[in-house]
Scaffold this motif. Structure first.
Motif, PDB file in Angstrom:
ATOM      1  N   SER A  69       0.834  -1.203   0.000  1.00  0.00           N
ATOM      2  CA  SER A  69       0.000   0.000   0.000  1.00  0.00           C
ATOM      3  C   SER A  69       0.868   1.252   0.000  1.00  0.00           C
ATOM      4  O   SER A  69       1.931   1.286   0.626  1.00  0.00           O
ATOM      5  N   PRO A  70       0.435   2.305  -0.694  1.00  0.00           N
ATOM      6  CA  PRO A  70       1.258   3.529  -0.808  1.00  0.00           C
ATOM      7  C   PRO A  70       1.348   4.294   0.513  1.00  0.00           C
ATOM      8  O   PRO A  70       0.389   4.346   1.281  1.00  0.00           O
ATOM      9  N   TRP A  71       2.492   4.899   0.736  1.00  0.00           N
ATOM     10  CA  TRP A  71       2.759   5.686   1.948  1.00  0.00           C
ATOM     11  C   TRP A  71       2.165   7.082   1.799  1.00  0.00           C
ATOM     12  O   TRP A  71       2.366   7.756   0.807  1.00  0.00           O
ATOM     13  N   VAL A  72       1.409   7.531   2.834  1.00  0.00           N
ATOM     14  CA  VAL A  72       0.802   8.865   2.786  1.00  0.00           C
ATOM     15  C   VAL A  72       1.200   9.721   3.985  1.00  0.00           C
ATOM     16  O   VAL A  72       0.723  10.848   4.132  1.00  0.00           O
ATOM     17  N   GLY A  73       2.044   9.208   4.860  1.00  0.00           N
ATOM     18  CA  GLY A  73       2.525   9.982   6.004  1.00  0.00           C
ATOM     19  C   GLY A  73       1.435  10.294   7.009  1.00  0.00           C
ATOM     20  O   GLY A  73       0.673   9.418   7.415  1.00  0.00           O
ATOM     21  N   PHE A  74       1.353  11.583   7.397  1.00  0.00           N
ATOM     22  CA  PHE A  74       0.414  12.000   8.439  1.00  0.00           C
ATOM     23  C   PHE A  74      -0.917  12.505   7.864  1.00  0.00           C
ATOM     24  O   PHE A  74      -1.642  13.238   8.548  1.00  0.00           O
ATOM     25  N   THR A  75      -1.246  12.104   6.661  1.00  0.00           N
ATOM     26  CA  THR A  75      -2.469  12.586   6.010  1.00  0.00           C
ATOM     27  C   THR A  75      -3.716  12.248   6.821  1.00  0.00           C
ATOM     28  O   THR A  75      -4.601  13.099   7.012  1.00  0.00           O
ATOM     29  N   HIS A  76      -3.805  11.029   7.308  1.00  0.00           N
ATOM     30  CA  HIS A  76      -5.005  10.608   8.052  1.00  0.00           C
ATOM     31  C   HIS A  76      -5.102  11.326   9.400  1.00  0.00           C
ATOM     32  O   HIS A  76      -6.215  11.647   9.852  1.00  0.00           O
ATOM     33  N   PHE A  77      -3.971  11.587  10.016  1.00  0.00           N
ATOM     34  CA  PHE A  77      -3.979  12.318  11.281  1.00  0.00           C
ATOM     35  C   PHE A  77      -4.456  13.748  11.065  1.00  0.00           C
ATOM     36  O   PHE A  77      -5.273  14.264  11.843  1.00  0.00           O
ATOM     37  N   LYS A  78      -3.979  14.406  10.023  1.00  0.00           N
ATOM     38  CA  LYS A  78      -4.404  15.773   9.715  1.00  0.00           C
ATOM     39  C   LYS A  78      -5.893  15.821   9.385  1.00  0.00           C
ATOM     40  O   LYS A  78      -6.599  16.751   9.781  1.00  0.00           O
TER      41      LYS A  78
END
Length: 318
Positions: A69-78
């Motif tokens: 799965s692709p890395w999205v960093g802190f996107t879900h937290f934001k």
């Protein structure tokens, strides 16, 4: 002179770290063997699943797997922090947890002190059994009892209100009553069982202290206040630290069973939101991010409260 067959060193502290581990393992191997099943359990069911925490930083797709799965960093937290329901979830979670802590924490202490003062053996055993019993009632049954007792048309509580000339009230549909019903029913169910720890601590109080205090003219209440209660303080502090360490976590089962569209404003908490996002809406990465945020807050609270308690009272988890 008889030869020493134990081969024990003069000082265990003189050994190196590796040698000390080997020495302790050889000497206490049977104790390590006893604890081995618990260690295996935690490794498999607690530490092993931590591998999946990385999906909180990815756009997880089951077809690609965790690593693909692709890395999205802190996107879900934001996304969670910027959402309109973030403040409501934090407010409801903290509100219920702090309410439960304020009401539920002292009740087992009061109950244990009361049981300890009972002299009639039969009545003491009966009272303990009656307060322990609700612990073994399932959550589904507890909520079913609440629905039956608080029903506006057939509930016994509303029958009593009607007999006193008061209006019938739909308690479970009123957001203002949700926290109170949730907390008080939880305290009723768990306070008897939680007294076991405090009763064990009271059993360790030296009887000579009470005898000396009685000779000096101390009343039963004074002995309770100056002997029994101080003996519970270390246990109380340890349990208080543990409670603060889980203040953002609460089981979603009971809340989901009590939840309805009318009380959602007060009953929607982080655990139910995570359940909804992860298992119902299949937003696995988003749900993992919310759950990880919740766990980090709990860990920070645990470390902070433990440090403060350790500094003030010299009592702590470590």
């Amino acid at each position: 002179m008889k030869k020493d067959k134990t081969n024990l060193p003069a000082k265990v502290s003189d050994l190196s770290f590796t040698e000390r581990i080997k020495f302790n393992f050889k000497r206490y191997w049977h104790l390590y063997l006893m604890v081995l099943p618990a260690v295996i359990y935690f490794i498999i069911f607690h530490y092993g699943p931590m591998y999946g925490v990385q999906i909180a930083f990815k756009k997880y797709m089951p077809a690609l797997g965790i690593t693909g799965s692709p890395w999205v960093g802190f996107t879900h937290f934001k996304k969670f922090f910027d959402s309109y329901y973030f403040g409501t979830l934090i407010k409801n979670t903290l509100g219920i947890s702090l309410y439960d802590l304020a009401v539920g924490f002292p009740m087992p202490i009061i109950l244990a002190l009361t049981f300890n003062e009972l002299k009639n053996g039969f009545f003491k055993r009966f009272a303990q059994t009656a307060t322990y019993a609700p612990h073994f009632i399932s959550t589904v049954v507890i909520v079913g009892m609440l629905v039956a007792f608080l029903s506006p048309s057939t509930g016994i509580i509303n029958h009593l209100r009607a007999a006193m000339g008061l209006d019938r009230k739909a308690f479970l549909e009123d957001p203002r009553w949700f926290k109170t019903i949730y907390v008080l029913s939880g305290v009723w169910q768990s306070m008897g069982w939680n007294t076991i720890i405090y009763m064990s601590a009271l059993a360790g109080v030296n009887p000579e202290l009470h005898e000396a205090a009685a000779i000096d003219g101390a009343s039963r209440f004074q002995r309770l206040l100056y002997i029994n209660l101080p003996s519970l303080i270390p246990t109380m502090l340890i349990l208080l630290i543990l409670n603060f360490g889980s203040i953002m976590s609460m089981g979603y089962e009971k809340i989901l069973l009590m939840q309805n569209p009318l009380n959602i404003a007060s009953s929607n908490v982080i655990s139910t939101f995570t359940y909804q996002q992860g298992l119902i809406d299949a937003n696995y990465s988003y749900a993992a991010a919310v759950g990880l945020f919740n766990a980090v807050i709990n860990a920070v609270l645990l470390l902070t409260v433990n440090k403060i308690t350790r500094r003030i009272t010299k009592v702590g988890l470590w």
